[in-house]
Motif scaffolding. Structure first.
Motif, PDB file in Angstrom:
ATOM      1  N   SER A  36     -19.112  -6.545  13.654  1.00  0.00           N
ATOM      2  CA  SER A  36     -18.261  -5.492  13.110  1.00  0.00           C
ATOM      3  C   SER A  36     -19.048  -4.556  12.206  1.00  0.00           C
ATOM      4  N   VAL A  37     -18.465  -3.392  11.990  1.00  0.00           N
ATOM      5  CA  VAL A  37     -19.014  -2.408  11.074  1.00  0.00           C
ATOM      6  C   VAL A  37     -18.262  -2.561   9.760  1.00  0.00           C
ATOM      7  N   ALA A  38     -18.981  -2.530   8.655  1.00  0.00           N
ATOM      8  CA  ALA A  38     -18.354  -2.586   7.337  1.00  0.00           C
ATOM      9  C   ALA A  38     -18.372  -1.190   6.733  1.00  0.00           C
ATOM     10  N   ALA A  39     -17.307  -0.844   6.042  1.00  0.00           N
ATOM     11  CA  ALA A  39     -17.241   0.461   5.385  1.00  0.00           C
ATOM     12  C   ALA A  39     -16.512   0.310   4.055  1.00  0.00           C
ATOM     13  N   PRO A  40     -16.968   1.039   3.036  1.00  0.00           N
ATOM     14  CA  PRO A  40     -16.245   1.005   1.772  1.00  0.00           C
ATOM     15  C   PRO A  40     -14.961   1.818   1.906  1.00  0.00           C
ATOM     16  N   GLY A  41     -13.914   1.328   1.295  1.00  0.00           N
ATOM     17  CA  GLY A  41     -12.642   2.036   1.321  1.00  0.00           C
ATOM     18  C   GLY A  41     -11.969   1.941  -0.026  1.00  0.00           C
ATOM     19  N   VAL A  42     -10.779   2.501  -0.090  1.00  0.00           N
ATOM     20  CA  VAL A  42      -9.998   2.446  -1.317  1.00  0.00           C
ATOM     21  C   VAL A  42      -8.532   2.218  -0.938  1.00  0.00           C
ATOM     22  N   VAL A  43      -7.851   1.405  -1.729  1.00  0.00           N
ATOM     23  CA  VAL A  43      -6.425   1.146  -1.498  1.00  0.00           C
ATOM     24  C   VAL A  43      -5.657   2.394  -1.920  1.00  0.00           C
ATOM     25  N   VAL A  44      -4.893   2.974  -0.985  1.00  0.00           N
ATOM     26  CA  VAL A  44      -4.123   4.185  -1.280  1.00  0.00           C
ATOM     27  C   VAL A  44      -2.632   3.913  -1.413  1.00  0.00           C
ATOM     28  N   ASP A  45      -2.214   2.719  -1.007  1.00  0.00           N
ATOM     29  CA  ASP A  45      -0.798   2.356  -1.101  1.00  0.00           C
ATOM     30  C   ASP A  45      -0.704   0.837  -0.931  1.00  0.00           C
ATOM     31  N   THR A  50       9.716  -7.824   3.656  1.00  0.00           N
ATOM     32  CA  THR A  50      10.437  -9.045   3.354  1.00  0.00           C
ATOM     33  C   THR A  50       9.811 -10.219   4.093  1.00  0.00           C
ATOM     34  N   GLY A  51       9.542 -11.278   3.350  1.00  0.00           N
ATOM     35  CA  GLY A  51       9.034 -12.516   3.934  1.00  0.00           C
ATOM     36  C   GLY A  51      10.061 -13.617   3.737  1.00  0.00           C
ATOM     37  N   ARG A  52       9.740 -14.821   4.141  1.00  0.00           N
ATOM     38  CA  ARG A  52      10.684 -15.941   4.001  1.00  0.00           C
ATOM     39  C   ARG A  52      10.983 -16.273   2.545  1.00  0.00           C
ATOM     40  N   ALA A  53       9.981 -16.077   1.683  1.00  0.00           N
ATOM     41  CA  ALA A  53      10.152 -16.462   0.279  1.00  0.00           C
ATOM     42  C   ALA A  53      10.113 -15.250  -0.646  1.00  0.00           C
ATOM     43  N   GLY A  54      10.518 -14.099  -0.153  1.00  0.00           N
ATOM     44  CA  GLY A  54      10.512 -12.897  -0.995  1.00  0.00           C
ATOM     45  C   GLY A  54       9.641 -11.821  -0.386  1.00  0.00           C
ATOM     46  N   TRP A  55       9.139 -10.955  -1.239  1.00  0.00           N
ATOM     47  CA  TRP A  55       8.329  -9.831  -0.787  1.00  0.00           C
ATOM     48  C   TRP A  55       6.895 -10.258  -0.513  1.00  0.00           C
ATOM     49  N   ILE A  56       6.310  -9.658   0.540  1.00  0.00           N
ATOM     50  CA  ILE A  56       4.885  -9.813   0.846  1.00  0.00           C
ATOM     51  C   ILE A  56       4.289  -8.411   0.767  1.00  0.00           C
ATOM     52  N   TYR A  57       3.136  -8.303   0.128  1.00  0.00           N
ATOM     53  CA  TYR A  57       2.511  -7.013  -0.140  1.00  0.00           C
ATOM     54  C   TYR A  57       1.269  -6.821   0.726  1.00  0.00           C
ATOM     55  N   PRO A  82       1.109  -9.542  -5.118  1.00  0.00           N
ATOM     56  CA  PRO A  82       0.160  -8.556  -4.584  1.00  0.00           C
ATOM     57  C   PRO A  82      -1.248  -8.792  -5.128  1.00  0.00           C
ATOM     58  N   GLN A  83      -2.235  -8.715  -4.246  1.00  0.00           N
ATOM     59  CA  GLN A  83      -3.628  -8.931  -4.629  1.00  0.00           C
ATOM     60  C   GLN A  83      -4.401  -7.624  -4.789  1.00  0.00           C
ATOM     61  N   HIS A  84      -3.805  -6.511  -4.410  1.00  0.00           N
ATOM     62  CA  HIS A  84      -4.500  -5.228  -4.429  1.00  0.00           C
ATOM     63  C   HIS A  84      -3.677  -4.196  -5.181  1.00  0.00           C
ATOM     64  N   GLN A  85      -4.381  -3.233  -5.784  1.00  0.00           N
ATOM     65  CA  GLN A  85      -3.735  -2.150  -6.519  1.00  0.00           C
ATOM     66  C   GLN A  85      -4.220  -0.819  -5.969  1.00  0.00           C
ATOM     67  N   VAL A  86      -3.360   0.197  -6.047  1.00  0.00           N
ATOM     68  CA  VAL A  86      -3.750   1.537  -5.626  1.00  0.00           C
ATOM     69  C   VAL A  86      -4.964   1.960  -6.443  1.00  0.00           C
ATOM     70  N   GLY A  87      -5.965   2.505  -5.741  1.00  0.00           N
ATOM     71  CA  GLY A  87      -7.203   2.937  -6.378  1.00  0.00           C
ATOM     72  C   GLY A  87      -8.301   1.888  -6.352  1.00  0.00           C
ATOM     73  N   GLN A  88      -7.969   0.679  -5.963  1.00  0.00           N
ATOM     74  CA  GLN A  88      -8.947  -0.415  -5.942  1.00  0.00           C
ATOM     75  C   GLN A  88      -9.930  -0.227  -4.788  1.00  0.00           C
ATOM     76  N   PRO A  89     -11.245  -0.305  -5.070  1.00  0.00           N
ATOM     77  CA  PRO A  89     -12.212  -0.259  -3.970  1.00  0.00           C
ATOM     78  C   PRO A  89     -12.135  -1.554  -3.161  1.00  0.00           C
TER      79      PRO A  89
END
Length: 142
Positions: A36-45, A50-57, A82-89
């Protein structure tokens, strides 16, 4: 050969098959990661579903493909909380010819399935070996 010993042998076979599946999944995953090719990105959203036990992000990531085109992809790997935030590389991986198939870098996912198969395989093979040993010794002694 008695029924308990045959069941034990069956457990050993199932355990070995599960461990073989673990090896196959691990080898295939590592081969795909290497190609695979790796590329740097950023979380934009971060989308929630809905999951079985609540929200999944699920993070939505923006990155540049090797062609220079700006790509936006929604990950199929979600988490709670949630493990990621908007703006996170974040690093994404994708087949060189299909940047629209990009996925976030998640080492735990690469290892979770093969380790699960291996643990199940060890439990089955161990239980089968114990059954063969115990019932084999019992059959020999009397």
């Amino acid at each position: 050969m008695g029924i308990p010993i045959a069941v034990g042998v069956g457990f050993i076979v199932m355990g070995l098959l599960a461990m073989g599946a673990a090896a196959e999944v691990l080898i295939r995953g590592r081969r795909e990661a290497a190609a695979s090719v790796a590329a740097p990105g950023v979380v934009v959203d971060v989308r929630r579903m809905t999951g079985r036990a609540g929200w999944i992000y699920f993070p939505v990531v923006q990155f540049r493909a090797p062609s220079g085109k700006l790509m936006t992809v929604a990950s199929r790997i979600g988490s709670q909380p949630p493990q990621h935030q908007v703006g996170q590389p974040i690093t994404v991986h994708f087949p060189a010819e299909r940047p629209q198939s990009a996925e976030i870098e998640a080492p735990v996912v690469l290892w979770m399935i093969p380790v699960g198969f291996a643990v199940v395989g060890l439990v089955f093979a161990g239980a089968g070996a114990l059954m063969v040993l115990v019932f084999g010794l019992a059959a020999m002694s009397g």
